[in-house]
Scaffold this motif. Structure first.
Motif, PDB file in Angstrom:
ATOM      1  N   VAL A  83       0.815  -1.235  -0.050  1.00 33.15           N
ATOM      2  CA  VAL A  83       0.023   0.014  -0.045  1.00 33.15           C
ATOM      3  C   VAL A  83       1.017   1.297   0.065  1.00 33.15           C
ATOM      4  CG1 VAL A  83      -1.585   1.356   1.260  1.00 33.15           C
ATOM      5  CG2 VAL A  83      -1.833  -1.274   1.144  1.00 33.15           C
ATOM      6  N   VAL A  84       0.576   2.313  -0.888  1.00 38.39           N
ATOM      7  CA  VAL A  84       1.206   3.299  -1.093  1.00 38.39           C
ATOM      8  C   VAL A  84       0.498   4.493  -0.309  1.00 38.39           C
ATOM      9  CG1 VAL A  84       2.296   5.083  -2.505  1.00 38.39           C
ATOM     10  CG2 VAL A  84       2.389   2.589  -3.044  1.00 38.39           C
ATOM     11  N   ARG A  85       0.854   5.041   0.583  1.00 41.17           N
ATOM     12  CA  ARG A  85      -0.144   6.090   1.228  1.00 41.17           C
ATOM     13  C   ARG A  85       0.076   7.381   0.527  1.00 41.17           C
ATOM     14  NH1 ARG A  85       2.925   8.288   5.829  1.00 41.17           N
ATOM     15  NH2 ARG A  85       3.159  10.142   4.299  1.00 41.17           N
ATOM     16  N   CYS A  86      -0.976   7.929   0.127  1.00 39.24           N
ATOM     17  CA  CYS A  86      -0.788   9.357  -0.930  1.00 39.24           C
ATOM     18  C   CYS A  86      -1.416  10.469   0.198  1.00 39.24           C
ATOM     19  CB  CYS A  86      -1.528   8.983  -2.036  1.00 39.24           C
ATOM     20  SG  CYS A  86      -1.003   7.830  -3.201  1.00 39.24           S
ATOM     21  N   ASP A  87      -0.888  11.508   0.009  1.00 37.69           N
ATOM     22  CA  ASP A  87      -1.211  12.661   1.027  1.00 37.69           C
ATOM     23  C   ASP A  87      -2.277  13.643   0.161  1.00 37.69           C
ATOM     24  OD1 ASP A  87       0.388  11.791   3.185  1.00 37.69           O
ATOM     25  OD2 ASP A  87       1.983  12.645   2.183  1.00 37.69           O
ATOM     26  N   SER A  88      -2.255  13.358  -1.068  1.00 40.60           N
ATOM     27  CA  SER A  88      -3.303  14.221  -1.706  1.00 40.60           C
ATOM     28  C   SER A  88      -3.865  13.493  -3.146  1.00 40.60           C
ATOM     29  CB  SER A  88      -2.433  15.383  -2.626  1.00 40.60           C
ATOM     30  OG  SER A  88      -1.517  14.907  -3.393  1.00 40.60           O
ATOM     31  N   GLN A  89      -4.764  14.064  -3.809  1.00 42.74           N
ATOM     32  CA  GLN A  89      -5.484  13.501  -4.872  1.00 42.74           C
ATOM     33  C   GLN A  89      -4.422  13.425  -6.037  1.00 42.74           C
ATOM     34  OE1 GLN A  89      -8.475  11.690  -5.004  1.00 42.74           O
ATOM     35  NE2 GLN A  89      -7.328  11.044  -7.090  1.00 42.74           N
ATOM     36  N   GLN A  90      -3.786  14.634  -6.029  1.00 39.43           N
ATOM     37  CA  GLN A  90      -2.515  14.887  -7.189  1.00 39.43           C
ATOM     38  C   GLN A  90      -1.636  13.625  -7.238  1.00 39.43           C
ATOM     39  OE1 GLN A  90      -2.620  17.015  -9.696  1.00 39.43           O
ATOM     40  NE2 GLN A  90      -0.951  15.625 -10.493  1.00 39.43           N
ATOM     41  N   TYR A  95       0.473   8.548  -9.527  1.00 42.63           N
ATOM     42  CA  TYR A  95       0.745   7.127  -9.719  1.00 42.63           C
ATOM     43  C   TYR A  95      -0.190   6.386 -10.470  1.00 42.63           C
ATOM     44  CZ  TYR A  95       3.841   7.670  -5.327  1.00 42.63           C
ATOM     45  OH  TYR A  95       4.996   7.917  -4.525  1.00 42.63           O
ATOM     46  N   TRP A  96      -1.537   6.668 -10.388  1.00 42.57           N
ATOM     47  CA  TRP A  96      -2.338   6.133 -11.157  1.00 42.57           C
ATOM     48  C   TRP A  96      -1.747   6.392 -12.915  1.00 42.57           C
ATOM     49  CZ3 TRP A  96      -6.959   3.817 -10.322  1.00 42.57           C
ATOM     50  CH2 TRP A  96      -7.706   3.384 -11.545  1.00 42.57           C
ATOM     51  N   ARG A  97      -1.329   7.161 -13.274  1.00 45.02           N
ATOM     52  CA  ARG A  97      -0.850   7.540 -14.578  1.00 45.02           C
ATOM     53  C   ARG A  97       0.557   6.715 -14.902  1.00 45.02           C
ATOM     54  NH1 ARG A  97      -2.918  12.549 -13.876  1.00 45.02           N
ATOM     55  NH2 ARG A  97      -0.969  13.476 -13.085  1.00 45.02           N
ATOM     56  N   SER A  98       1.487   6.543 -13.598  1.00 47.63           N
ATOM     57  CA  SER A  98       2.609   5.958 -13.749  1.00 47.63           C
ATOM     58  C   SER A  98       2.739   4.552 -13.719  1.00 47.63           C
ATOM     59  CB  SER A  98       3.545   6.434 -12.616  1.00 47.63           C
ATOM     60  OG  SER A  98       3.764   7.932 -12.702  1.00 47.63           O
ATOM     61  N   LEU A  99       1.598   3.779 -13.134  1.00 48.78           N
ATOM     62  CA  LEU A  99       1.751   2.495 -13.014  1.00 48.78           C
ATOM     63  C   LEU A  99       1.019   1.766 -14.114  1.00 48.78           C
ATOM     64  CD1 LEU A  99       1.257   2.217  -8.986  1.00 48.78           C
ATOM     65  CD2 LEU A  99       3.459   1.785 -10.285  1.00 48.78           C
ATOM     66  N   PRO A 100       1.584   0.808 -14.464  1.00 46.80           N
ATOM     67  CA  PRO A 100       0.847  -0.026 -15.701  1.00 46.80           C
ATOM     68  C   PRO A 100      -0.477  -0.388 -15.449  1.00 46.80           C
ATOM     69  CG  PRO A 100       2.355  -1.510 -14.777  1.00 46.80           C
ATOM     70  CD  PRO A 100       2.576  -0.208 -13.893  1.00 46.80           C
ATOM     71  N   GLY A 110     -13.326   4.517   3.801  1.00 47.07           N
ATOM     72  CA  GLY A 110     -14.047   5.644   4.508  1.00 47.07           C
ATOM     73  C   GLY A 110     -13.849   6.941   3.641  1.00 47.07           C
ATOM     74  N   SER A 111     -12.971   8.024   3.997  1.00 45.91           N
ATOM     75  CA  SER A 111     -12.837   8.957   3.270  1.00 45.91           C
ATOM     76  C   SER A 111     -11.632   9.286   2.712  1.00 45.91           C
ATOM     77  CB  SER A 111     -13.189  10.142   4.202  1.00 45.91           C
ATOM     78  OG  SER A 111     -12.294  10.276   5.224  1.00 45.91           O
ATOM     79  N   GLU A 112     -10.859   8.021   2.824  1.00 45.63           N
ATOM     80  CA  GLU A 112      -9.395   8.184   2.561  1.00 45.63           C
ATOM     81  C   GLU A 112      -9.269   7.358   1.137  1.00 45.63           C
ATOM     82  OE1 GLU A 112      -6.548   6.952   5.328  1.00 45.63           O
ATOM     83  OE2 GLU A 112      -7.433   8.140   7.001  1.00 45.63           O
ATOM     84  N   THR A 113      -8.528   7.861   0.208  1.00 46.11           N
ATOM     85  CA  THR A 113      -8.303   7.204  -0.947  1.00 46.11           C
ATOM     86  C   THR A 113      -6.929   6.896  -1.057  1.00 46.11           C
ATOM     87  OG1 THR A 113      -9.808   8.818  -2.290  1.00 46.11           O
ATOM     88  CG2 THR A 113      -8.233   7.509  -3.258  1.00 46.11           C
ATOM     89  N   SER A 114      -6.507   5.494  -1.428  1.00 50.26           N
ATOM     90  CA  SER A 114      -5.109   5.108  -1.242  1.00 50.26           C
ATOM     91  C   SER A 114      -5.091   4.166  -2.550  1.00 50.26           C
ATOM     92  CB  SER A 114      -5.113   4.347  -0.002  1.00 50.26           C
ATOM     93  OG  SER A 114      -5.730   3.167   0.130  1.00 50.26           O
ATOM     94  N   LEU A 115      -3.725   4.347  -3.113  1.00 49.97           N
ATOM     95  CA  LEU A 115      -3.443   3.353  -3.905  1.00 49.97           C
ATOM     96  C   LEU A 115      -2.890   1.839  -3.589  1.00 49.97           C
ATOM     97  CD1 LEU A 115      -2.934   3.294  -7.215  1.00 49.97           C
ATOM     98  CD2 LEU A 115      -0.733   3.912  -6.729  1.00 49.97           C
ATOM     99  N   ALA A 116      -3.289   0.630  -4.045  1.00 51.75           N
ATOM    100  CA  ALA A 116      -3.232  -0.454  -3.275  1.00 51.75           C
ATOM    101  C   ALA A 116      -2.677  -1.269  -4.376  1.00 51.75           C
ATOM    102  CB  ALA A 116      -4.412  -0.967  -2.686  1.00 51.75           C
TER     103      ALA A 116
END
Length: 116
Positions: A83-90, A95-100, A110-116
């Motif tokens: 899991v990569v903790r992200c501190d902002s939507q940016q 990461y969304w754009r960088s990862l395949p 909950g109210s947190e969005t994270s990249l897993a």
């Protein structure tokens, strides 16, 4: 195991067929504050090409890993995740754009969005 003496007692090894170096280079390009620590090359005593990479120790934003060219015996799967903790939507968007496309997608808890 002197190459691992500065690693945590438990650290993840990622098994690749023969593309560990390519994978490490990719991860280093995606995650800031990352570096290649060391590599172990085949002296001819192990399976695979002489001089080829056996393992690469690397660090992604403070987390140490080792990539292993272990051959086709085991496939890289999503059976384990990081899991990569992200501190902002940016940051999530970056990461969304960088990862395949095959990389695991966003999970919302909950109210947190994270990249897993």
């Amino acid at each position: 195991m002197s190459a691992l003496q500065n690693f945590p007692r438990i650290s993840p090894f990622l098994w690749f067929d023969s593309n560990a170096e390519e994978a490490v280079d990719f991860y280093l390009s995606v995650f800031k504050n990352s570096r290649r620590i060391s590599e172990l090359r085949n002296t001819g005593d192990a399976p695979g090409p002489k001089g080829g990479i056996l393992t690469i120790a690397f660090e992604l934003d403070g987390q140490k890993f080792t990539a292993l060219n272990g051959g086709p015996h085991h496939k890289f799967t999503d059976a384990i995740s990081f899991v990569v903790r992200c501190d902002s939507q940016q940051e999530v968007d970056d990461y969304w754009r960088s990862l395949p496309p095959a990389a695991p997608r966003l999970r919302v808890a909950g109210s947190e969005t994270s990249l897993a």
